[in-house]
Scaffold this motif. Structure first.
Motif, PDB file in Angstrom:
ATOM      1  N   UNK A  34       0.803  -1.213   0.000  1.00  8.28           N
ATOM      2  CA  UNK A  34       0.000   0.000   0.000  1.00  8.28           C
ATOM      3  C   UNK A  34       0.836   1.261   0.000  1.00  8.28           C
ATOM      4  N   UNK A  35       0.152   2.398   0.119  1.00  2.00           N
ATOM      5  CA  UNK A  35       0.810   3.705   0.050  1.00  2.00           C
ATOM      6  C   UNK A  35       0.362   4.588   1.208  1.00  2.00           C
ATOM      7  N   UNK A  36       1.252   5.477   1.592  1.00  2.00           N
ATOM      8  CA  UNK A  36       0.959   6.535   2.550  1.00  2.00           C
ATOM      9  C   UNK A  36       1.685   7.792   2.109  1.00  2.00           C
ATOM     10  N   UNK A  37       1.131   8.927   2.512  1.00  2.00           N
ATOM     11  CA  UNK A  37       1.780  10.203   2.232  1.00  2.00           C
ATOM     12  C   UNK A  37       1.955  10.951   3.539  1.00  2.00           C
ATOM     13  N   UNK A  38       3.205  11.290   3.832  1.00  2.00           N
ATOM     14  CA  UNK A  38       3.520  12.070   5.017  1.00  2.00           C
ATOM     15  C   UNK A  38       3.744  13.522   4.607  1.00  2.00           C
ATOM     16  N   UNK A  39       3.329  14.427   5.483  1.00  2.00           N
ATOM     17  CA  UNK A  39       3.546  15.849   5.233  1.00  2.00           C
ATOM     18  C   UNK A  39       4.280  16.465   6.409  1.00  2.00           C
ATOM     19  N   UNK A  40       5.080  17.457   6.102  1.00  2.00           N
ATOM     20  CA  UNK A  40       5.863  18.155   7.118  1.00  2.00           C
ATOM     21  C   UNK A  40       5.806  19.645   6.825  1.00  2.00           C
ATOM     22  N   UNK A  41       5.488  20.405   7.840  1.00  2.00           N
ATOM     23  CA  UNK A  41       5.492  21.859   7.716  1.00  2.00           C
ATOM     24  C   UNK A  41       6.570  22.419   8.613  1.00  2.00           C
ATOM     25  N   UNK A  42       7.450  23.222   8.029  1.00  2.00           N
ATOM     26  CA  UNK A  42       8.514  23.867   8.784  1.00  2.00           C
ATOM     27  C   UNK A  42       8.263  25.368   8.801  1.00  2.00           C
ATOM     28  N   UNK A  43       8.219  25.939   9.988  1.00  2.00           N
ATOM     29  CA  UNK A  43       7.879  27.357  10.138  1.00  2.00           C
ATOM     30  C   UNK A  43       9.002  28.073  10.880  1.00  2.00           C
ATOM     31  N   UNK A  44       9.925  28.704  10.126  1.00  2.00           N
ATOM     32  CA  UNK A  44      10.992  29.448  10.788  1.00  2.00           C
ATOM     33  C   UNK A  44      10.457  30.710  11.437  1.00  2.00           C
ATOM     34  N   UNK A  45      11.155  31.164  12.461  1.00  2.00           N
ATOM     35  CA  UNK A  45      10.762  32.407  13.116  1.00  2.00           C
ATOM     36  C   UNK A  45      10.869  33.583  12.153  1.00  2.00           C
ATOM     37  N   UNK A  46      11.756  33.445  11.151  1.00  2.00           N
ATOM     38  CA  UNK A  46      11.941  34.516  10.172  1.00  2.00           C
ATOM     39  C   UNK A  46      10.760  34.625   9.226  1.00  2.00           C
ATOM     40  N   UNK A  47       9.915  33.602   9.197  1.00  2.00           N
ATOM     41  CA  UNK A  47       8.704  33.684   8.395  1.00  2.00           C
ATOM     42  C   UNK A  47       8.699  32.837   7.145  1.00  2.00           C
TER      43      UNK A  47
ATOM     44  N   UNK B 221       6.369  22.037  -1.447  1.00  2.00           N
ATOM     45  CA  UNK B 221       5.345  22.987  -1.848  1.00  2.00           C
ATOM     46  C   UNK B 221       5.747  24.312  -1.226  1.00  2.00           C
ATOM     47  N   UNK B 222       6.309  25.202  -2.027  1.00  2.00           N
ATOM     48  CA  UNK B 222       6.831  26.449  -1.497  1.00  2.00           C
ATOM     49  C   UNK B 222       5.731  27.367  -0.972  1.00  2.00           C
ATOM     50  N   UNK B 223       4.519  27.159  -1.444  1.00  2.00           N
ATOM     51  CA  UNK B 223       3.423  28.044  -1.035  1.00  2.00           C
ATOM     52  C   UNK B 223       3.136  27.952   0.456  1.00  2.00           C
ATOM     53  N   UNK B 224       3.263  26.762   1.012  1.00  2.00           N
ATOM     54  CA  UNK B 224       2.938  26.608   2.425  1.00  2.00           C
ATOM     55  C   UNK B 224       4.068  25.970   3.219  1.00  2.00           C
ATOM     56  N   UNK B 225       5.301  26.024   2.672  1.00  2.00           N
ATOM     57  CA  UNK B 225       6.472  25.508   3.386  1.00  2.00           C
ATOM     58  C   UNK B 225       6.293  24.058   3.790  1.00  2.00           C
ATOM     59  N   UNK B 226       5.730  23.267   2.890  1.00  2.00           N
ATOM     60  CA  UNK B 226       5.465  21.859   3.178  1.00  2.00           C
ATOM     61  C   UNK B 226       6.372  20.951   2.364  1.00  2.00           C
ATOM     62  N   UNK B 227       6.864  19.934   3.034  1.00  2.34           N
ATOM     63  CA  UNK B 227       7.603  18.879   2.362  1.00  2.34           C
ATOM     64  C   UNK B 227       6.843  17.581   2.565  1.00  2.34           C
ATOM     65  N   UNK B 228       6.602  16.871   1.483  1.00  2.00           N
ATOM     66  CA  UNK B 228       5.852  15.628   1.556  1.00  2.00           C
ATOM     67  C   UNK B 228       6.737  14.438   1.229  1.00  2.00           C
ATOM     68  N   UNK B 229       6.357  13.298   1.777  1.00  2.00           N
ATOM     69  CA  UNK B 229       7.035  12.040   1.458  1.00  2.00           C
ATOM     70  C   UNK B 229       5.973  11.060   0.998  1.00  2.00           C
ATOM     71  N   UNK B 230       5.936  10.809  -0.293  1.00  2.00           N
ATOM     72  CA  UNK B 230       5.020   9.828  -0.851  1.00  2.00           C
ATOM     73  C   UNK B 230       5.677   8.461  -0.780  1.00  2.00           C
ATOM     74  N   UNK B 231       5.017   7.544  -0.109  1.00  2.00           N
ATOM     75  CA  UNK B 231       5.589   6.211   0.112  1.00  2.00           C
ATOM     76  C   UNK B 231       4.709   5.171  -0.572  1.00  2.00           C
ATOM     77  N   UNK B 232       5.248   4.534  -1.590  1.00  2.00           N
ATOM     78  CA  UNK B 232       4.522   3.527  -2.349  1.00  2.00           C
ATOM     79  C   UNK B 232       5.144   2.148  -2.144  1.00  2.00           C
ATOM     80  N   UNK B 233       4.367   1.129  -2.446  1.00  5.62           N
ATOM     81  CA  UNK B 233       4.838  -0.248  -2.332  1.00  5.62           C
ATOM     82  C   UNK B 233       5.499  -0.482  -0.965  1.00  5.62           C
ATOM     83  N   UNK B 234       4.784  -0.118   0.078  1.00  6.70           N
ATOM     84  CA  UNK B 234       5.336  -0.218   1.421  1.00  6.70           C
ATOM     85  C   UNK B 234       5.567  -1.666   1.824  1.00  6.70           C
ATOM     86  N   UNK B 235       6.606  -1.862   2.619  1.00  6.85           N
ATOM     87  CA  UNK B 235       6.999  -3.187   3.089  1.00  6.85           C
ATOM     88  C   UNK B 235       6.975  -3.205   4.614  1.00  6.85           C
ATOM     89  N   UNK B 236       6.814  -4.368   5.215  1.00  3.04           N
ATOM     90  CA  UNK B 236       6.828  -4.431   6.691  1.00  3.04           C
ATOM     91  C   UNK B 236       8.080  -3.819   7.300  1.00  3.04           C
TER      92      UNK B 236
END
Length: 129
Positions: free
Chosen positions: A16-29, A76-91
């Motif tokens: 199966x697949x999962x998608x992880x998202x990460x938002x990084x918010x520096x104090x500088x904006x 995604x530069x618009x919202x400072x998001x980095x995603x990790x698309x994970x396909x063909x997941x294994x145990x």
């Protein structure tokens, strides 16, 4: 200071697949081109290791050999998001996944978890066989 937040973990069957998202918010904006973001994982009894890495400005990427061809890191530069698309997941992909951010990494230092300064709280990914 940078606030890092992950989301998207869960339980999935092998293949199966999962998608992880990460938002990084520096104090500088906003994240500048010198910033790097990475996904690490840590399974019980094992050390934390790099899964995927992205240099924000150059869009340079790196993948651990164990996930190459199955995982994709993107930004995604618009919202400072980095995603990790994970396909063909294994145990063996089962672990807590952490997002990290830093702006001081040089060369291949990004492969060393101790070199990263900002971390999220982690999200559990469980792959059943």
């Amino acid at each position: 200071q940078v606030h890092v937040t992950e989301s998207g973990g869960g339980l999935v069957q092998a293949g199966g697949s999962l998608r992880l998202s990460c938002t990084a918010s520096p104090a500088s904006g906003r994240i500048l081109s010198s910033w790097a973001l990475g996904w690490f994982r840590q399974a019980p009894g094992k050390e934390r290791s790099l899964v995927a890495y992205l240099r924000w400005g150059a869009r340079t990427t790196y993948y651990a050999e164990s996930v190459r061809g199955r995982f994709t890191i993107s930004r995604d530069s618009a919202d400072h998001t980095v995603s990790l698309q994970m396909n063909n997941l294994k145990p063996e992909d089962t672990a807590v996944y952490y997002c990290a951010a830093d702006r001081t990494l040089t060369g291949t230092s990004y492969r060393d978890p101790s070199r990263w300064n900002y971390w999220g709280q982690g999200t559990q990914v469980t792959v059943s066989s």
